[in-house]
Scaffold this active site. Structure first.
Site, mmCIF file in Angstrom:
data_model
loop_
_atom_site.group_PDB
_atom_site.id
_atom_site.type_symbol
_atom_site.label_atom_id
_atom_site.label_comp_id
_atom_site.label_asym_id
_atom_site.label_seq_id
_atom_site.Cartn_x
_atom_site.Cartn_y
_atom_site.Cartn_z
ATOM 1 N N SER A 76 0.860 -1.181 0.000
ATOM 2 C CA SER A 76 0.000 0.000 0.000
ATOM 3 C C SER A 76 0.896 1.231 0.000
ATOM 4 O O SER A 76 2.091 1.151 0.346
ATOM 5 C CB SER A 76 -0.886 -0.011 1.254
ATOM 6 O OG SER A 76 -1.510 1.236 1.452
ATOM 7 N N TYR A 125 -2.278 -1.087 10.899
ATOM 8 C CA TYR A 125 -2.410 -1.338 9.464
ATOM 9 C C TYR A 125 -1.186 -0.828 8.710
ATOM 10 O O TYR A 125 -0.602 -1.558 7.885
ATOM 11 C CB TYR A 125 -3.665 -0.666 8.912
ATOM 12 C CG TYR A 125 -3.747 -0.748 7.402
ATOM 13 C CD1 TYR A 125 -3.963 -1.968 6.774
ATOM 14 C CD2 TYR A 125 -3.569 0.384 6.608
ATOM 15 C CE1 TYR A 125 -4.007 -2.063 5.392
ATOM 16 C CE2 TYR A 125 -3.618 0.301 5.224
ATOM 17 C CZ TYR A 125 -3.833 -0.925 4.616
ATOM 18 O OH TYR A 125 -3.864 -1.014 3.257
#
Length: 261
Positions: A140, A153
Site C-alpha cells: 500500500s 495497518y
C-alpha cells in the site's frame, strides 16, 4: 500461459477479483481463496464462461492461525504446482490504537503479515528447486510511512514492502521474481471495511480497481520489484522518503482523523 497455475488469496472482491480476470484472460488455471464461497463461485463461473478457465475454490479465513499451512496442504492434495502466488488478502482499520479491539488488530497482523509470510515461505520452497515462479504481494502507499490513527495497518504494510524488496534482492540471478504492488485509495470494499471510506483520501484521487490490478499484473509479468500505480500515489509515496520524519506523521494524522459526528 496455458499451463500456468496461479493462487490468489482474497479473490472474492476488489484487486484479487480483477487480477483473477487478467490471469484467466492469459489462459492461466486458478486457485481462488476467500471467506465468501458464493462470490468465488460467481467469479469462477464468469471466468469459465468468458475464458474457459478452470478454477479450484477454497473457502477459508486466512486470519485464523494455522490457515497458511492448511491451505498449502489442501493445494498439495490437488496435485497442482503453483507457479504464481498472489498474496492479496488483507484488511485495515481506522481509529486510535487503544480504541480498536485487540482481537481485530491481532487478526490484522495474522493476515497481513503472518499468513503472507508463511504462504510465501511454503510456496517459494517449491519454486526454488525448479528455478521458476513469481510472487505478487499487495502492499500500500501506507507502506512508506507510519500511520497515526491506523497504526497497526500501516505497520503491517511497511512489513510487506520491506519483506518483498528483501526477497527480490535475495532472488537476484534466479528465474523467480517478487513484486510488491503498493496502491493508494482504490474503489474496492476496503474503505467501508476499514471505516476509512469517509476520509478525504477516499473521496479524492481514488483509483479504479481495474487500473490498479492491471498495473500490478504488468509489473509481475515484467518481474519488477515495486509498483506504485498513479501519479499522485507515486508523488505521495516517494516524497515521504525525503521529507523530515515529523512532516509525514503530521500530514497522515490530519488526513486520517475521522470527522466529528
Amino acid at each position: 500461459m496455458s499451463n500456468e497455475i496461479v493462487l490468489i488469496t482474497g479473490a472474492s472482491s476488489g484487486i484479487g477479483w480483477e487480477l483473477a480476470k487478467l490471469f484467466a484472460a492469459d489462459g492461466s488455471e486458478l486457485i481462488l481463496v476467500a471467506r465468501r464461497l458464493d462470490r468465488l463461485e460467481e467469479l469462477s463461473k464468469q471466468l469459465q464462461e468468458q475464458h474457459g478457465t478452470t478454477s479450484t475454490l477454497f473457502q477459508m479465513d486466512l486470519s485464523v492461525p494455522g490457515s497458511a499451512e492448511e491451505l498449502f496442504s489442501k493445494v498439495q492434495d490437488t496435485g497442482k504446482q503453483v507457479d504464481v502466488l498472489v498474496n492479496n488478502a488483507g484488511f485495515g482499520q481506522i481509529g486510535r490504537f487503544e480504541e480498536i479491539s485487540l482481537d481485530r488488530q491481532t487478526s490484522m497482523c495474522e493476515l497481513n503479515i503472518v499468513t503472507l509470510t508463511q504462504l510465501t515461505h511454503l510456496f517459494l520452497n517449491q519454486m526454488v528447486p525448479r528455478d521458476s515462479g513469481a510472487i505478487l504481494n499487495i502492499g500500500s502507499t501506507a507502506s512508506f510511512q507510519p500511520g497515526p490513527n491506523a497504526a497497526v495497518y500501516y505497520a503491517t504494510k511497511a512489513y510487506v514492502l520491506s519483506f518483498s524488496e528483501a526477497l527480490h534482492a535475495e532472488l537476484w540471478g534466479k528465474n523467480i521474481s517478487v513484486t510488491c504492488l503498493c496502491p493508494g485509495p482504490t474503489k474496492t470494499g476496503f474503505g467501508d471495511d476499514s471505516d476509512m471510506g469517509s476520509l478525504p483520501m477516499f473521496k479524492n484521487n481514488i483509483m479504479e480497481v481495474e487500473s490498479v490490478a492491471k498495473a500490478g499484473y504488468r509489473g509481475l509479468r515484467k518481474k519488477k520489484r515495486l509498483i506504485v500505480p498513479g501519479i499522485f500515489n507515486n508523488l505521495l509515496a516517494f516524497s515521504n522518503r525525503f521529507a523530515a520524519r515529523p512532516i509525514p506523521l503530521w500530514i497522515v494524522k490530519r488526513m486520517q482523523t475521522l470527522p466529528k459526528s
